[in-house]
Design a protein around this motif. Structure first.
Motif, PDB file in Angstrom:
ATOM      1  N   TYR A 254       8.016   0.805-110.011  1.00 50.78           N
ATOM      2  CA  TYR A 254       7.936  -0.047-111.396  1.00 50.78           C
ATOM      3  C   TYR A 254       7.457  -1.547-110.957  1.00 50.78           C
ATOM      4  O   TYR A 254       6.552  -2.276-111.446  1.00 50.78           O
ATOM      5  CB  TYR A 254       9.119  -0.169-111.816  1.00 50.78           C
ATOM      6  N   LYS A 255       7.847  -2.060-109.561  1.00 47.19           N
ATOM      7  CA  LYS A 255       7.440  -3.191-109.322  1.00 47.19           C
ATOM      8  C   LYS A 255       5.968  -3.380-108.809  1.00 47.19           C
ATOM      9  O   LYS A 255       5.632  -4.590-109.169  1.00 47.19           O
ATOM     10  CB  LYS A 255       8.213  -3.507-107.881  1.00 47.19           C
ATOM     11  N   VAL A 256       5.247  -2.442-108.544  1.00 46.72           N
ATOM     12  CA  VAL A 256       3.807  -2.497-108.502  1.00 46.72           C
ATOM     13  C   VAL A 256       3.235  -3.113-109.751  1.00 46.72           C
ATOM     14  O   VAL A 256       2.180  -3.861-109.711  1.00 46.72           O
ATOM     15  CB  VAL A 256       3.216  -1.258-107.848  1.00 46.72           C
ATOM     16  N   ASP A 257       3.786  -2.512-110.881  1.00 48.71           N
ATOM     17  CA  ASP A 257       3.056  -2.939-112.095  1.00 48.71           C
ATOM     18  C   ASP A 257       4.319  -3.165-113.271  1.00 48.71           C
ATOM     19  O   ASP A 257       4.480  -2.191-113.866  1.00 48.71           O
ATOM     20  CB  ASP A 257       2.086  -2.219-112.797  1.00 48.71           C
ATOM     21  N   ILE A 377      -7.262   0.560-121.406  1.00 50.73           N
ATOM     22  CA  ILE A 377      -6.233   0.558-120.302  1.00 50.73           C
ATOM     23  C   ILE A 377      -6.594  -0.281-119.330  1.00 50.73           C
ATOM     24  O   ILE A 377      -8.052  -0.734-118.855  1.00 50.73           O
ATOM     25  CB  ILE A 377      -5.947   2.033-119.871  1.00 50.73           C
ATOM     26  N   PRO A 378      -5.499  -0.979-118.632  1.00 50.73           N
ATOM     27  CA  PRO A 378      -5.884  -1.927-117.584  1.00 50.73           C
ATOM     28  C   PRO A 378      -6.702  -1.319-116.171  1.00 50.73           C
ATOM     29  O   PRO A 378      -6.493  -0.188-116.212  1.00 50.73           O
ATOM     30  CB  PRO A 378      -4.480  -2.317-117.096  1.00 50.73           C
ATOM     31  N   ARG A 379      -7.150  -2.333-115.385  1.00 49.59           N
ATOM     32  CA  ARG A 379      -8.230  -1.974-114.402  1.00 49.59           C
ATOM     33  C   ARG A 379      -7.227  -1.199-113.481  1.00 49.59           C
ATOM     34  O   ARG A 379      -7.778  -0.300-112.822  1.00 49.59           O
ATOM     35  CB  ARG A 379      -8.718  -3.128-113.893  1.00 49.59           C
ATOM     36  N   PHE A 380      -6.008  -1.709-113.182  1.00 54.35           N
ATOM     37  CA  PHE A 380      -5.041  -0.976-111.984  1.00 54.35           C
ATOM     38  C   PHE A 380      -5.023   0.516-112.445  1.00 54.35           C
ATOM     39  O   PHE A 380      -5.300   1.332-111.571  1.00 54.35           O
ATOM     40  CB  PHE A 380      -4.002  -1.640-111.843  1.00 54.35           C
TER      41      PHE A 380
END
Length: 442
Positions: A254-257, A377-380
């Protein structure tokens, strides 16, 4: 009200009694006239089926029950095929997990090289079931929850594009139940979600309650502290250690995004080094399942058969499998329920491959599904998904073409594998292990 005929393909699975019980428990909304089990392993299916026969006779004597290894018997006169097959069974799963670990790469049932190996075995099995269904009951629907669902879904998109098959997965259902618990709700059905990704590779972007209140802040606060583990110590008591670790590790995923809530399987792609470090190459998840679940289920089957009654059985309706009844009911009764399915993207995620099989919310009715538009959707997430969908497409192409090169590329491209040379070593070992199951690769 019409009563339905169902075949469970994978009648020898240890999950089958739970699915059968769940179907019986939901007969009021999804009436059954006939339930059949089908498996190509007679010896394995027999104790499961005999125990379930006793159980069904006691709980629902009006439901006709039979089991068979004959495809014509199994697939004639059915409305639904519920498929959860495991080609190669747990003996092959053990090799899927242990071969990559020999080379310092994570060994997992559906992720990385293990998932690729399993996918190469599963494609032919699912196509065979689809062909039986279309031959003997052309109006039936297949609800497929056989793993690895992403690879199987891509294979059916490519090779059986007009088939009446819905590919589904219960992992998001399990995690949504946990999130409902975090918010003090009785059930995930009190939530409305937006989710996007691939199977075992997705994120929740919005979660609301029935009144439209935003639940994300509450869920995010819990995720930051506990991941998907419940805040009380109770969660430890009923969950196997390997799953507890996955639910707790979701805190780091979760902390990654922190803008999105991740599917717990992302642990394998974002922290593969951690997974390898915490794996025992001599005793993997497959061993855990064989020593506990397999042993317990077959012992219970023999106990029921010996006593001639299912009274006091330890079998329970598989609550997570209730989504299969939700899906069947949505089709049968045209309920227009909103559910997560694995479907061709075709623009639902605007900035992503239109030919990718994505996991998104859909409205389900008797004519199939309508997709909910996700937008950009986001790039990541997009970058991760593009890499993973390329892996899945290469695996299916390798199966169709019998291509060693493409399967090597697929394993090399997996985010879990450090280099092409390691990928080749793993592939060569997997070919040897799977010679009875894979097409010949050139």
């Amino acid at each position: 009200m019409k009563k339905y005929s169902i075949v469970i393909a994978g009648g020898g699975s240890t999950f089958t009694p739970g699915v059968a019980l769940m179907l019986l428990d939901n007969k009021d909304r999804f009436p059954i006239r006939q339930l059949k089990f089908y498996d190509n392993d007679e010896k394995r299916q027999e104790p499961i089926a005999k125990a379930c026969e006793i159980l069904i006779k006691e709980k629902a004597p009006d439901v006709a029950f039979s089991y068979t290894t004959n495809p014509e018997e199994a697939f004639t006169d059915i409305d639904f095929c519920m498929a959860h097959i495991r080609v190669g069974k747990y003996a092959m799963r053990e090799l899927d997990e242990k071969i990559p670990l020999k080379y310092g790469v994570l060994g997992q049932e559906t992720c990385g090289p293990g998932g690729i190996a399993y996918g190469m075995r599963s494609i032919g099995g699912i196509l065979e079931l689809l062909d039986y269904m279309e031959q003997y009951s052309p109006d039936a629907w297949m609800l497929n929850y056989s793993n690895p669902a992403a690879i199987v879904a891509e294979a059916t998109r490519r090779l059986r594009p007009d088939s009446k098959i819905l590919n589904i997965c219960d992992m998001p259902i399990d995690l949504e139940e946990k999130m409902a618990n975090m918010c003090g709700l009785k059930s995930r059905k009190e939530m409305s979600v937006r989710y996007f990704g691939l199977n075992h590779f997705g994120w929740w972007s919005h979660i609301y309650d029935k009144d439209g209140n935003d639940l994300m802040p509450t869920i995010k606060k819990h995720m930051e502290q506990h991941g998907f583990a419940l805040a009380t110590s109770e969660f430890n008591q009923h969950v196997e250690p390997s799953w507890n670790d996955t639910f707790v590790k979701a805190r780091d995923v979760y902390k990654v995004d922190p803008e999105h809530i991740p599917n717990s399987y992302l642990k394998y792609y974002l922290f593969p080094d951690y997974v390898v470090e915490h794996s025992n190459p001599e005793y993997t998840r497959a061993n855990e399942v064989m020593d506990y679940r397999e042993k317990n289920v077959f012992e219970e089957c023999h106990r029921i058969i010996d006593k001639g009654t299912a009274e006091g059985t330890t079998f329970e309706a598989d609550a997570h499998a209730s989504y299969i009844v939700d899906l069947a009911t949505a089709i049968a009764e045209n309920t227009k329920e909103r559910m997560l399915l694995i479907v061709p993207n075709e623009g639902s995620i605007a900035n992503f491959d239109p030919e990718a099989m994505v996991e998104i919310p859909c409205i389900v009715g008797k004519n199939g599904f309508e997709k909910i538009t996700i937008g950009n959707i986001p790039r990541f997430q997009k970058g991760l998904m593009e890499q993973q969908v390329a892996v899945e497409k290469l695996v299916v192409e390798a199966w169709i073409e019998g291509s060693y090169q493409k399967l090597w590329q697929a394993i090399t491209l997996s985010k879990t594998v450090p280099s092409a040379s390691v990928a080749k070593q793993i592939l060569d070992d997997l070919i040897e292990a799977n010679k009875d199951y894979w097409p010949e690769l050139k």
